[in-house]
Enzyme design. Sequence first.
Site, short mmCIF file in Angstrom:
data_model
loop_
_atom_site.label_atom_id
_atom_site.label_comp_id
_atom_site.label_asym_id
_atom_site.label_seq_id
_atom_site.Cartn_x
_atom_site.Cartn_y
_atom_site.Cartn_z
N SER A 119 0.78 -1.06 -0.07
CA SER A 119 0.12 -0.04 -0.19
C SER A 119 0.81 1.34 -0.18
CB SER A 119 -0.73 -0.02 1.24
OG SER A 119 -1.41 1.18 1.58
N TYR A 143 -1.61 -0.06 10.38
CA TYR A 143 -2.08 -0.51 9.03
C TYR A 143 -0.88 -0.42 8.06
CZ TYR A 143 -3.75 -1.19 4.35
OH TYR A 143 -3.82 -1.55 3.03
N LYS A 147 2.05 -3.48 6.53
CA LYS A 147 2.22 -3.63 4.95
C LYS A 147 3.87 -3.54 4.77
CE LYS A 147 -1.62 -4.43 3.53
NZ LYS A 147 -1.85 -6.05 2.83
C1 WQD Z 1 -9.45 10.28 0.07
C2 WQD Z 1 -9.60 11.68 0.37
C3 WQD Z 1 -10.17 12.47 2.60
C4 WQD Z 1 -14.18 10.90 2.53
C5 WQD Z 1 -6.87 5.47 2.76
C6 WQD Z 1 -5.67 4.69 3.32
C7 WQD Z 1 -4.72 4.05 2.28
C8 WQD Z 1 -5.52 3.23 1.52
C9 WQD Z 1 -6.75 4.00 0.77
C10 WQD Z 1 -5.46 1.02 1.90
C11 WQD Z 1 -8.96 12.17 1.77
C12 WQD Z 1 -11.41 12.72 1.77
C13 WQD Z 1 -13.14 10.95 2.29
C14 WQD Z 1 -15.28 11.80 2.63
C15 WQD Z 1 -13.74 13.36 2.07
N1 WQD Z 1 -5.97 2.22 1.92
N2 WQD Z 1 -12.58 12.26 1.88
N3 WQD Z 1 -14.85 13.15 2.27
O1 WQD Z 1 -7.36 8.25 3.32
O2 WQD Z 1 -6.45 8.74 1.01
O3 WQD Z 1 -6.42 6.69 1.87
O4 WQD Z 1 -7.57 4.46 1.75
O5 WQD Z 1 -4.44 0.54 1.37
O6 WQD Z 1 -3.70 3.57 2.81
O7 WQD Z 1 -4.96 5.78 3.94
O8 WQD Z 1 -8.47 7.30 1.32
O9 WQD Z 1 -10.95 7.45 0.26
O10 WQD Z 1 -10.43 7.64 2.91
O11 WQD Z 1 -9.85 9.54 1.12
O12 WQD Z 1 -13.27 14.82 1.87
O13 WQD Z 1 -16.21 11.51 2.72
O14 WQD Z 1 -11.02 11.92 0.44
O15 WQD Z 1 -10.02 13.32 3.53
O16 WQD Z 1 -8.26 13.44 1.43
P1 WQD Z 1 -7.18 7.99 1.98
P2 WQD Z 1 -9.97 7.93 1.54
#
Ligand code: WQD
Length: 328
Positions: A119, A143, A147
């Site tokens: 990841s 997490y 990885k």
């Molecule tokens: C994306 C962006 C939120 C929801 C995580 C893990 C990463 C990987 C993928 C596994 C961020 C913003 C979110 C909402 C928003 N996992 N957001 N409104 O945090 O980039 O990555 O998942 O391997 O390791 O860290 O993904 O989809 O949660 O968020 O504004 O309702 O969308 O703040 O900037 P993230 P995400």
Amino acid sequence: MRTLVTGGAGFIGAHVVDLLRQRGDDVVIVDDLVTGLAERVPGIVIHEMDIADTASVAPLTELLRAERIDSVIHFAARKQVFESMQRPAWYVQQNLGSLANLLLAMEGAGVRRLVFSSSASVYGTTEGEAIVESDPTVPVNPYGETKLVGEHLVAAAGAAWGLRGVSLRYFNVAGAASSLLGDRAVLNLVPMVFERLDAGESPLVFGGDYPTPDGSCVRDYVHVSDLADAHLATLDDLEQRADGWHDVYNVGTGTGTSVLEIARIVREVTGIEIAPELRPRRAGDPAIVVASAAKIERELGWRARRDITEIIASAWNAHRANSGEHAV
Ligand code: WQD
């Protein structure tokens, strides 16, 4: 080629299983069906097994032998960052226990090819430049730690008994193939936006004051079908490699998209008028996470072919199909 896919009934695993089957490979699935769904992989036998349990090593070794497996793709893992902060030891048991048991079984059965799901979270806090594989790896949550240690274990198995391993560092995976179910884990941005729309609510934007062009966070969204292609390219490449080989590749597009741009594309794709609601920053979110995808293109000839509009349109179709409505 005969491939064992752990976590093959999960969101990404099922997309890879589908491609392997389309090209005529034999596939065996191991899944504990906790977050996996048998309906994702109709017609394929699933060996229901909890490979985080040390008692699974003997039956897993036996399965690898009996099925004459050549290669393993290891998806089976827990993947919620927030949950890993609440239950760090359990994440180690789950994600590293399962990998350790799998490696013991592979060594016992003499199976020497492994593709490991890593990841972008192994990088930790990033600076906003496109991330290259040689950048520092300093995970900021358990997490990501599991990885990173997982990658090290795969490399160590290469040195110890000749495993050929590749760790693929996924960026933000989204979308769905037309024939398959989408991501049911509703904690990522795209499924969360759809959940809000279903409830007649506006999507939430966590933070509008980041140092990015529109103030919202930028991520590198990769279509799950492109990611699945990357696994096949990796598996084929492993055939040419020497025993003991290990490498890591980013799997992303090299292009960033902001949360507000996602909201705009969701509006275009769905035709639903939405006014995103600005909320405070979510703890721990870096402003920009974008991959350099140069290494995997140069060495494996893989690049993402689907853009963010296709990702969102496919995810929306899968979402509508899942909820029993008519797909657009
Ligand atoms: C994306 C962006 C939120 C929801 C995580 C893990 C990463 C990987 C993928 C596994 C961020 C913003 C979110 C909402 C928003 N996992 N957001 N409104 O945090 O980039 O990555 O998942 O391997 O390791 O860290 O993904 O989809 O949660 O968020 O504004 O309702 O969308 O703040 O900037 P993230 P995400």
